[in-house]
Design an enzyme around this catalytic site. Structure first.
Site, mmCIF file in Angstrom:
data_model
loop_
_atom_site.group_PDB
_atom_site.id
_atom_site.type_symbol
_atom_site.label_atom_id
_atom_site.label_comp_id
_atom_site.label_asym_id
_atom_site.label_seq_id
_atom_site.Cartn_x
_atom_site.Cartn_y
_atom_site.Cartn_z
ATOM 1 N N CYS A 118 40.518 45.172 40.409
ATOM 2 C CA CYS A 118 39.564 44.595 41.378
ATOM 3 C C CYS A 118 40.014 44.637 42.833
ATOM 4 O O CYS A 118 39.432 45.354 43.640
ATOM 5 C CB CYS A 118 39.280 43.155 41.000
ATOM 6 S SG CYS A 118 38.573 43.018 39.361
HETATM 7 N N1 LIG Z 1 39.159 43.556 34.517
HETATM 8 C C1 LIG Z 1 38.849 42.549 35.294
HETATM 9 O O1 LIG Z 1 39.649 41.647 35.520
HETATM 10 C C2 LIG Z 1 37.486 42.433 35.948
HETATM 11 C C3 LIG Z 1 37.089 41.196 36.476
HETATM 12 C C4 LIG Z 1 35.836 41.080 37.043
HETATM 13 C C5 LIG Z 1 35.021 42.193 37.141
HETATM 14 N N2 LIG Z 1 35.431 43.402 36.665
HETATM 15 C C6 LIG Z 1 34.514 44.536 36.779
HETATM 16 O O2 LIG Z 1 33.882 44.745 35.533
HETATM 17 C C7 LIG Z 1 33.650 46.146 35.318
HETATM 18 C C8 LIG Z 1 34.291 46.572 34.000
HETATM 19 O O3 LIG Z 1 35.682 46.452 34.111
HETATM 20 P P1 LIG Z 1 36.669 46.332 32.860
HETATM 21 O O4 LIG Z 1 37.959 45.834 33.437
HETATM 22 O O5 LIG Z 1 36.054 45.574 31.740
HETATM 23 O O6 LIG Z 1 36.812 47.881 32.446
HETATM 24 P P2 LIG Z 1 37.632 48.470 31.204
HETATM 25 O O7 LIG Z 1 38.184 49.769 31.665
HETATM 26 O O8 LIG Z 1 38.541 47.445 30.632
HETATM 27 O O9 LIG Z 1 36.524 48.730 30.104
HETATM 28 C C9 LIG Z 1 35.513 49.638 30.240
HETATM 29 C C10 LIG Z 1 35.083 50.133 28.862
HETATM 30 O O10 LIG Z 1 33.977 51.002 29.063
HETATM 31 C C11 LIG Z 1 34.098 52.103 28.167
HETATM 32 N N3 LIG Z 1 33.288 53.201 28.700
HETATM 33 C C12 LIG Z 1 33.548 54.019 29.740
HETATM 34 N N4 LIG Z 1 32.509 54.852 29.954
HETATM 35 C C13 LIG Z 1 31.550 54.522 29.039
HETATM 36 C C14 LIG Z 1 30.238 54.980 28.766
HETATM 37 N N5 LIG Z 1 29.701 55.956 29.490
HETATM 38 N N6 LIG Z 1 29.540 54.399 27.763
HETATM 39 C C15 LIG Z 1 30.098 53.394 27.042
HETATM 40 N N7 LIG Z 1 31.326 52.923 27.248
HETATM 41 C C16 LIG Z 1 32.043 53.473 28.238
HETATM 42 C C17 LIG Z 1 35.585 52.372 28.104
HETATM 43 O O11 LIG Z 1 35.909 53.079 26.906
HETATM 44 C C18 LIG Z 1 36.132 50.937 28.117
HETATM 45 O O12 LIG Z 1 36.259 50.419 26.804
HETATM 46 C C19 LIG Z 1 34.204 46.836 36.555
HETATM 47 O O13 LIG Z 1 33.189 47.021 37.488
HETATM 48 C C20 LIG Z 1 35.193 45.842 37.086
HETATM 49 O O14 LIG Z 1 35.387 45.984 38.491
HETATM 50 C C21 LIG Z 1 36.640 43.538 36.039
#
Ligand SMILES: NC(=O)c1ccc[n+]([C@@H]2O[C@H](COP(=O)([O-])OP(=O)(O)OC[C@H]3O[C@@H](n4cnc5c(N)ncnc54)[C@H](O)[C@@H]3O)[C@@H](O)[C@H]2O)c1
Length: 419
Positions: free
Chosen positions: A260
């Site tokens: 983030c």
């Molecule tokens: N990790 C954090 O602490 C956090 C906190 C708040 C907000 N966010 C936001 O939330 C969003 C997601 O982040 P995250 O950390 O959960 O990501 P992540 O990388 O942990 O998970 C993403 C998942 O999406 C899957 N994926 C990728 N492309 C895909 C597709 N086309 N179809 C289906 N699945 C697909 C991947 O295999 C993975 O399992 C981002 O925008 C991030 O900025 C993250």
């Protein structure tokens, strides 16, 4: 029928699935990674915030299921998108994962669907990128389907504030969209806070992350100045934090990490440029924070020089903690990667110890047992729990402590250099 589909089974998607399932809703996780899907369907969790025994209970009860098949979205009431929003090599927003998934969703969109984007992004994304793709189906927002933005604010590894009790911000494209999304989240999380548009909700999340980035940059700059002035920055921050109002404590460190804070602010910078506006606080904070690994190298070099009469070249250095923050194994954007690379380039022999990160494949390294011999220097990059830092002060030849992990004992120890 399934109540809620969550596209993207990662750090955001899996805890969100648990919260909805705990509230009695049926949940389908959709992920393109077949291995992740199989793991989830066995009730095994790869996300530290969701224990496997709890996931297994929900999978066995049939409330949580995972699939790679977007076609299953047709039978879900709500579709929540929790997909990555990275930056391109040119540090511009790369929405291709989100827009690709929205195209898939559009092919399965039907009257009655609620679609919510949860991924962090610039203001305007929901209306400019998601809405046209969904309305290209001929269905009309606010009438045939609903669309909203609701940012995820989870802080992985944190136990006091979780997906369930952090208030959920919701902003719909129409008033009906806001109400529909708020109603859904209201069944699972403790508090829902409505805003009047998806743009407000999108910017709320960015403001939160920019606030952190700017304040961390401020104390990082202060730490570098304190080093020249011979003042203990940790003591100053601790003292300032005794003020009961008007001050919030941020800690300096070896640089920003995680998905983030190092990335999201630049989504806003990019969008602001479209309006001829320059986000100078964001740029300056980025500059200061990105310089911290170089400052780490310089401090380690000084400590070796004074403590061992050695240069970086040829020195054996143990990096203690490589994950981007304590208590978890998340390596995304971890400053440890940059620090190790800089030390290796300078000719140091670098090993690392991190119980949460057994392998660092990108650097071809594996975690070694925690010993102070035969290292010339131990550099504390991440202050994981479960380590006896006081004993480390007694045993190590030289310690460079970027997290104040050695506390009061490290303060007066001649072998400890602090950020
Ligand atoms: N990790 C954090 O602490 C956090 C906190 C708040 C907000 N966010 C936001 O939330 C969003 C997601 O982040 P995250 O950390 O959960 O990501 P992540 O990388 O942990 O998970 C993403 C998942 O999406 C899957 N994926 C990728 N492309 C895909 C597709 N086309 N179809 C289906 N699945 C697909 C991947 O295999 C993975 O399992 C981002 O925008 C991030 O900025 C993250």
């Amino acid at each position: 029928m399934t109540d809620v589909a969550i596209v993207g089974a990662g750090y955001v998607g899996v805890p969100l699935a648990q919260v909805f399932a705990d509230a009695g809703r049926s949940v389908l996780l959709v992920d393109r990674d077949a291995e992740r899907v199989a793991t989830l369907n066995r009730g095994e969790s790869y996300i530290e915030d969701v224990p496997s025994d709890e996931l297994k209970r929900l999978v066995d009860a049939g409330t949580v299921r995972a699939t790679t098949d977007y076609d299953e979205l047709r039978d879900c009431d709500a579709i929540l998108i929790a997909l990555p929003t990275p930056l391109s090599k040119q540090r511009e927003p790369d929405l291709s994962i989100v827009t690709g998934a929205v195209d898939e969703i559009a092919r399965r969109l039907r009257p009655g669907h609620l679609v919510v984007l949860e991924s962090t992004t610039y203001p305007g994304t929901t209306r400019e990128e998601v809405l046209p793709r969904l309305e290209a189906t001929g269905l009309k927002v606010g009438e045939d389907f609903h669309l909203a933005f609701s940012p995820e604010r989870v802080d992985p590894g944190r136990e006091d504030w979780t997906t369930k009790n952090v208030p959920k911000i919701v902003g719909g494209v129409t008033g009906a969209c806001t109400e529909r999304a708020a109603e859904l989240y209201g069944t699972a999380v403790d508090t829902v806070h409505r805003v009047t548009s998806p743009e407000s909700a999108e910017l709320t999340k960015l403001l939160e992350n920019i606030f952190r980035s700017v304040n961390i940059a401020l104390v990082n700059e202060l730490a570098q100045m304190c080093e020249r002035l011979g003042i203990d920055v940790w003591e100053v921050i601790e003292a300032a934090a005794t003020k009961p109002f008007g001050f919030m404590s941020f800690k300096p460190g070896p640089g920003l990490g995680g998905h983030c804070i190092p990335i999201d602010p630049f989504y806003l910078t990019w969008k602001a440029r479209e309006y001829g506006f320059y986000t100078e606080f964001i740029e300056l904070a980025g500059k200061v924070n990105e310089n911290m690994p170089y400052h780490c190298r310089s401090l380690i070099s000084q400590a070796l020089n004074h403590g061992r009469e050695k240069s970086l070249k040829g020195s054996k250095i143990l990096v203690l903690g490589v994950a981007y923050k304590p208590g978890i194994g998340d390596m995304r954007e971890s400053p440890a990667l940059k620090v190790i690379e800089l030390l290796q380039t300078a000719g140091a022999e670098v090993s690392y110890h991190d119980a949460h990160v057994p392998e660092l494949t990108e650097l071809g390294l594996s975690s070694v047992p925690l010993e102070t011999e035969p290292y010339d220097c131990v550099a504390i990059i991440t202050d994981h729990g479960g380590i006896d830092y006081e004993a480390l002060v007694d045993d190590a030849a030289v310690i460079v402590d970027f997290r104040n992990a050695t506390g009061a004992k490290g303060k007066n120890a001649p072998n400890v250099w602090k950020l």
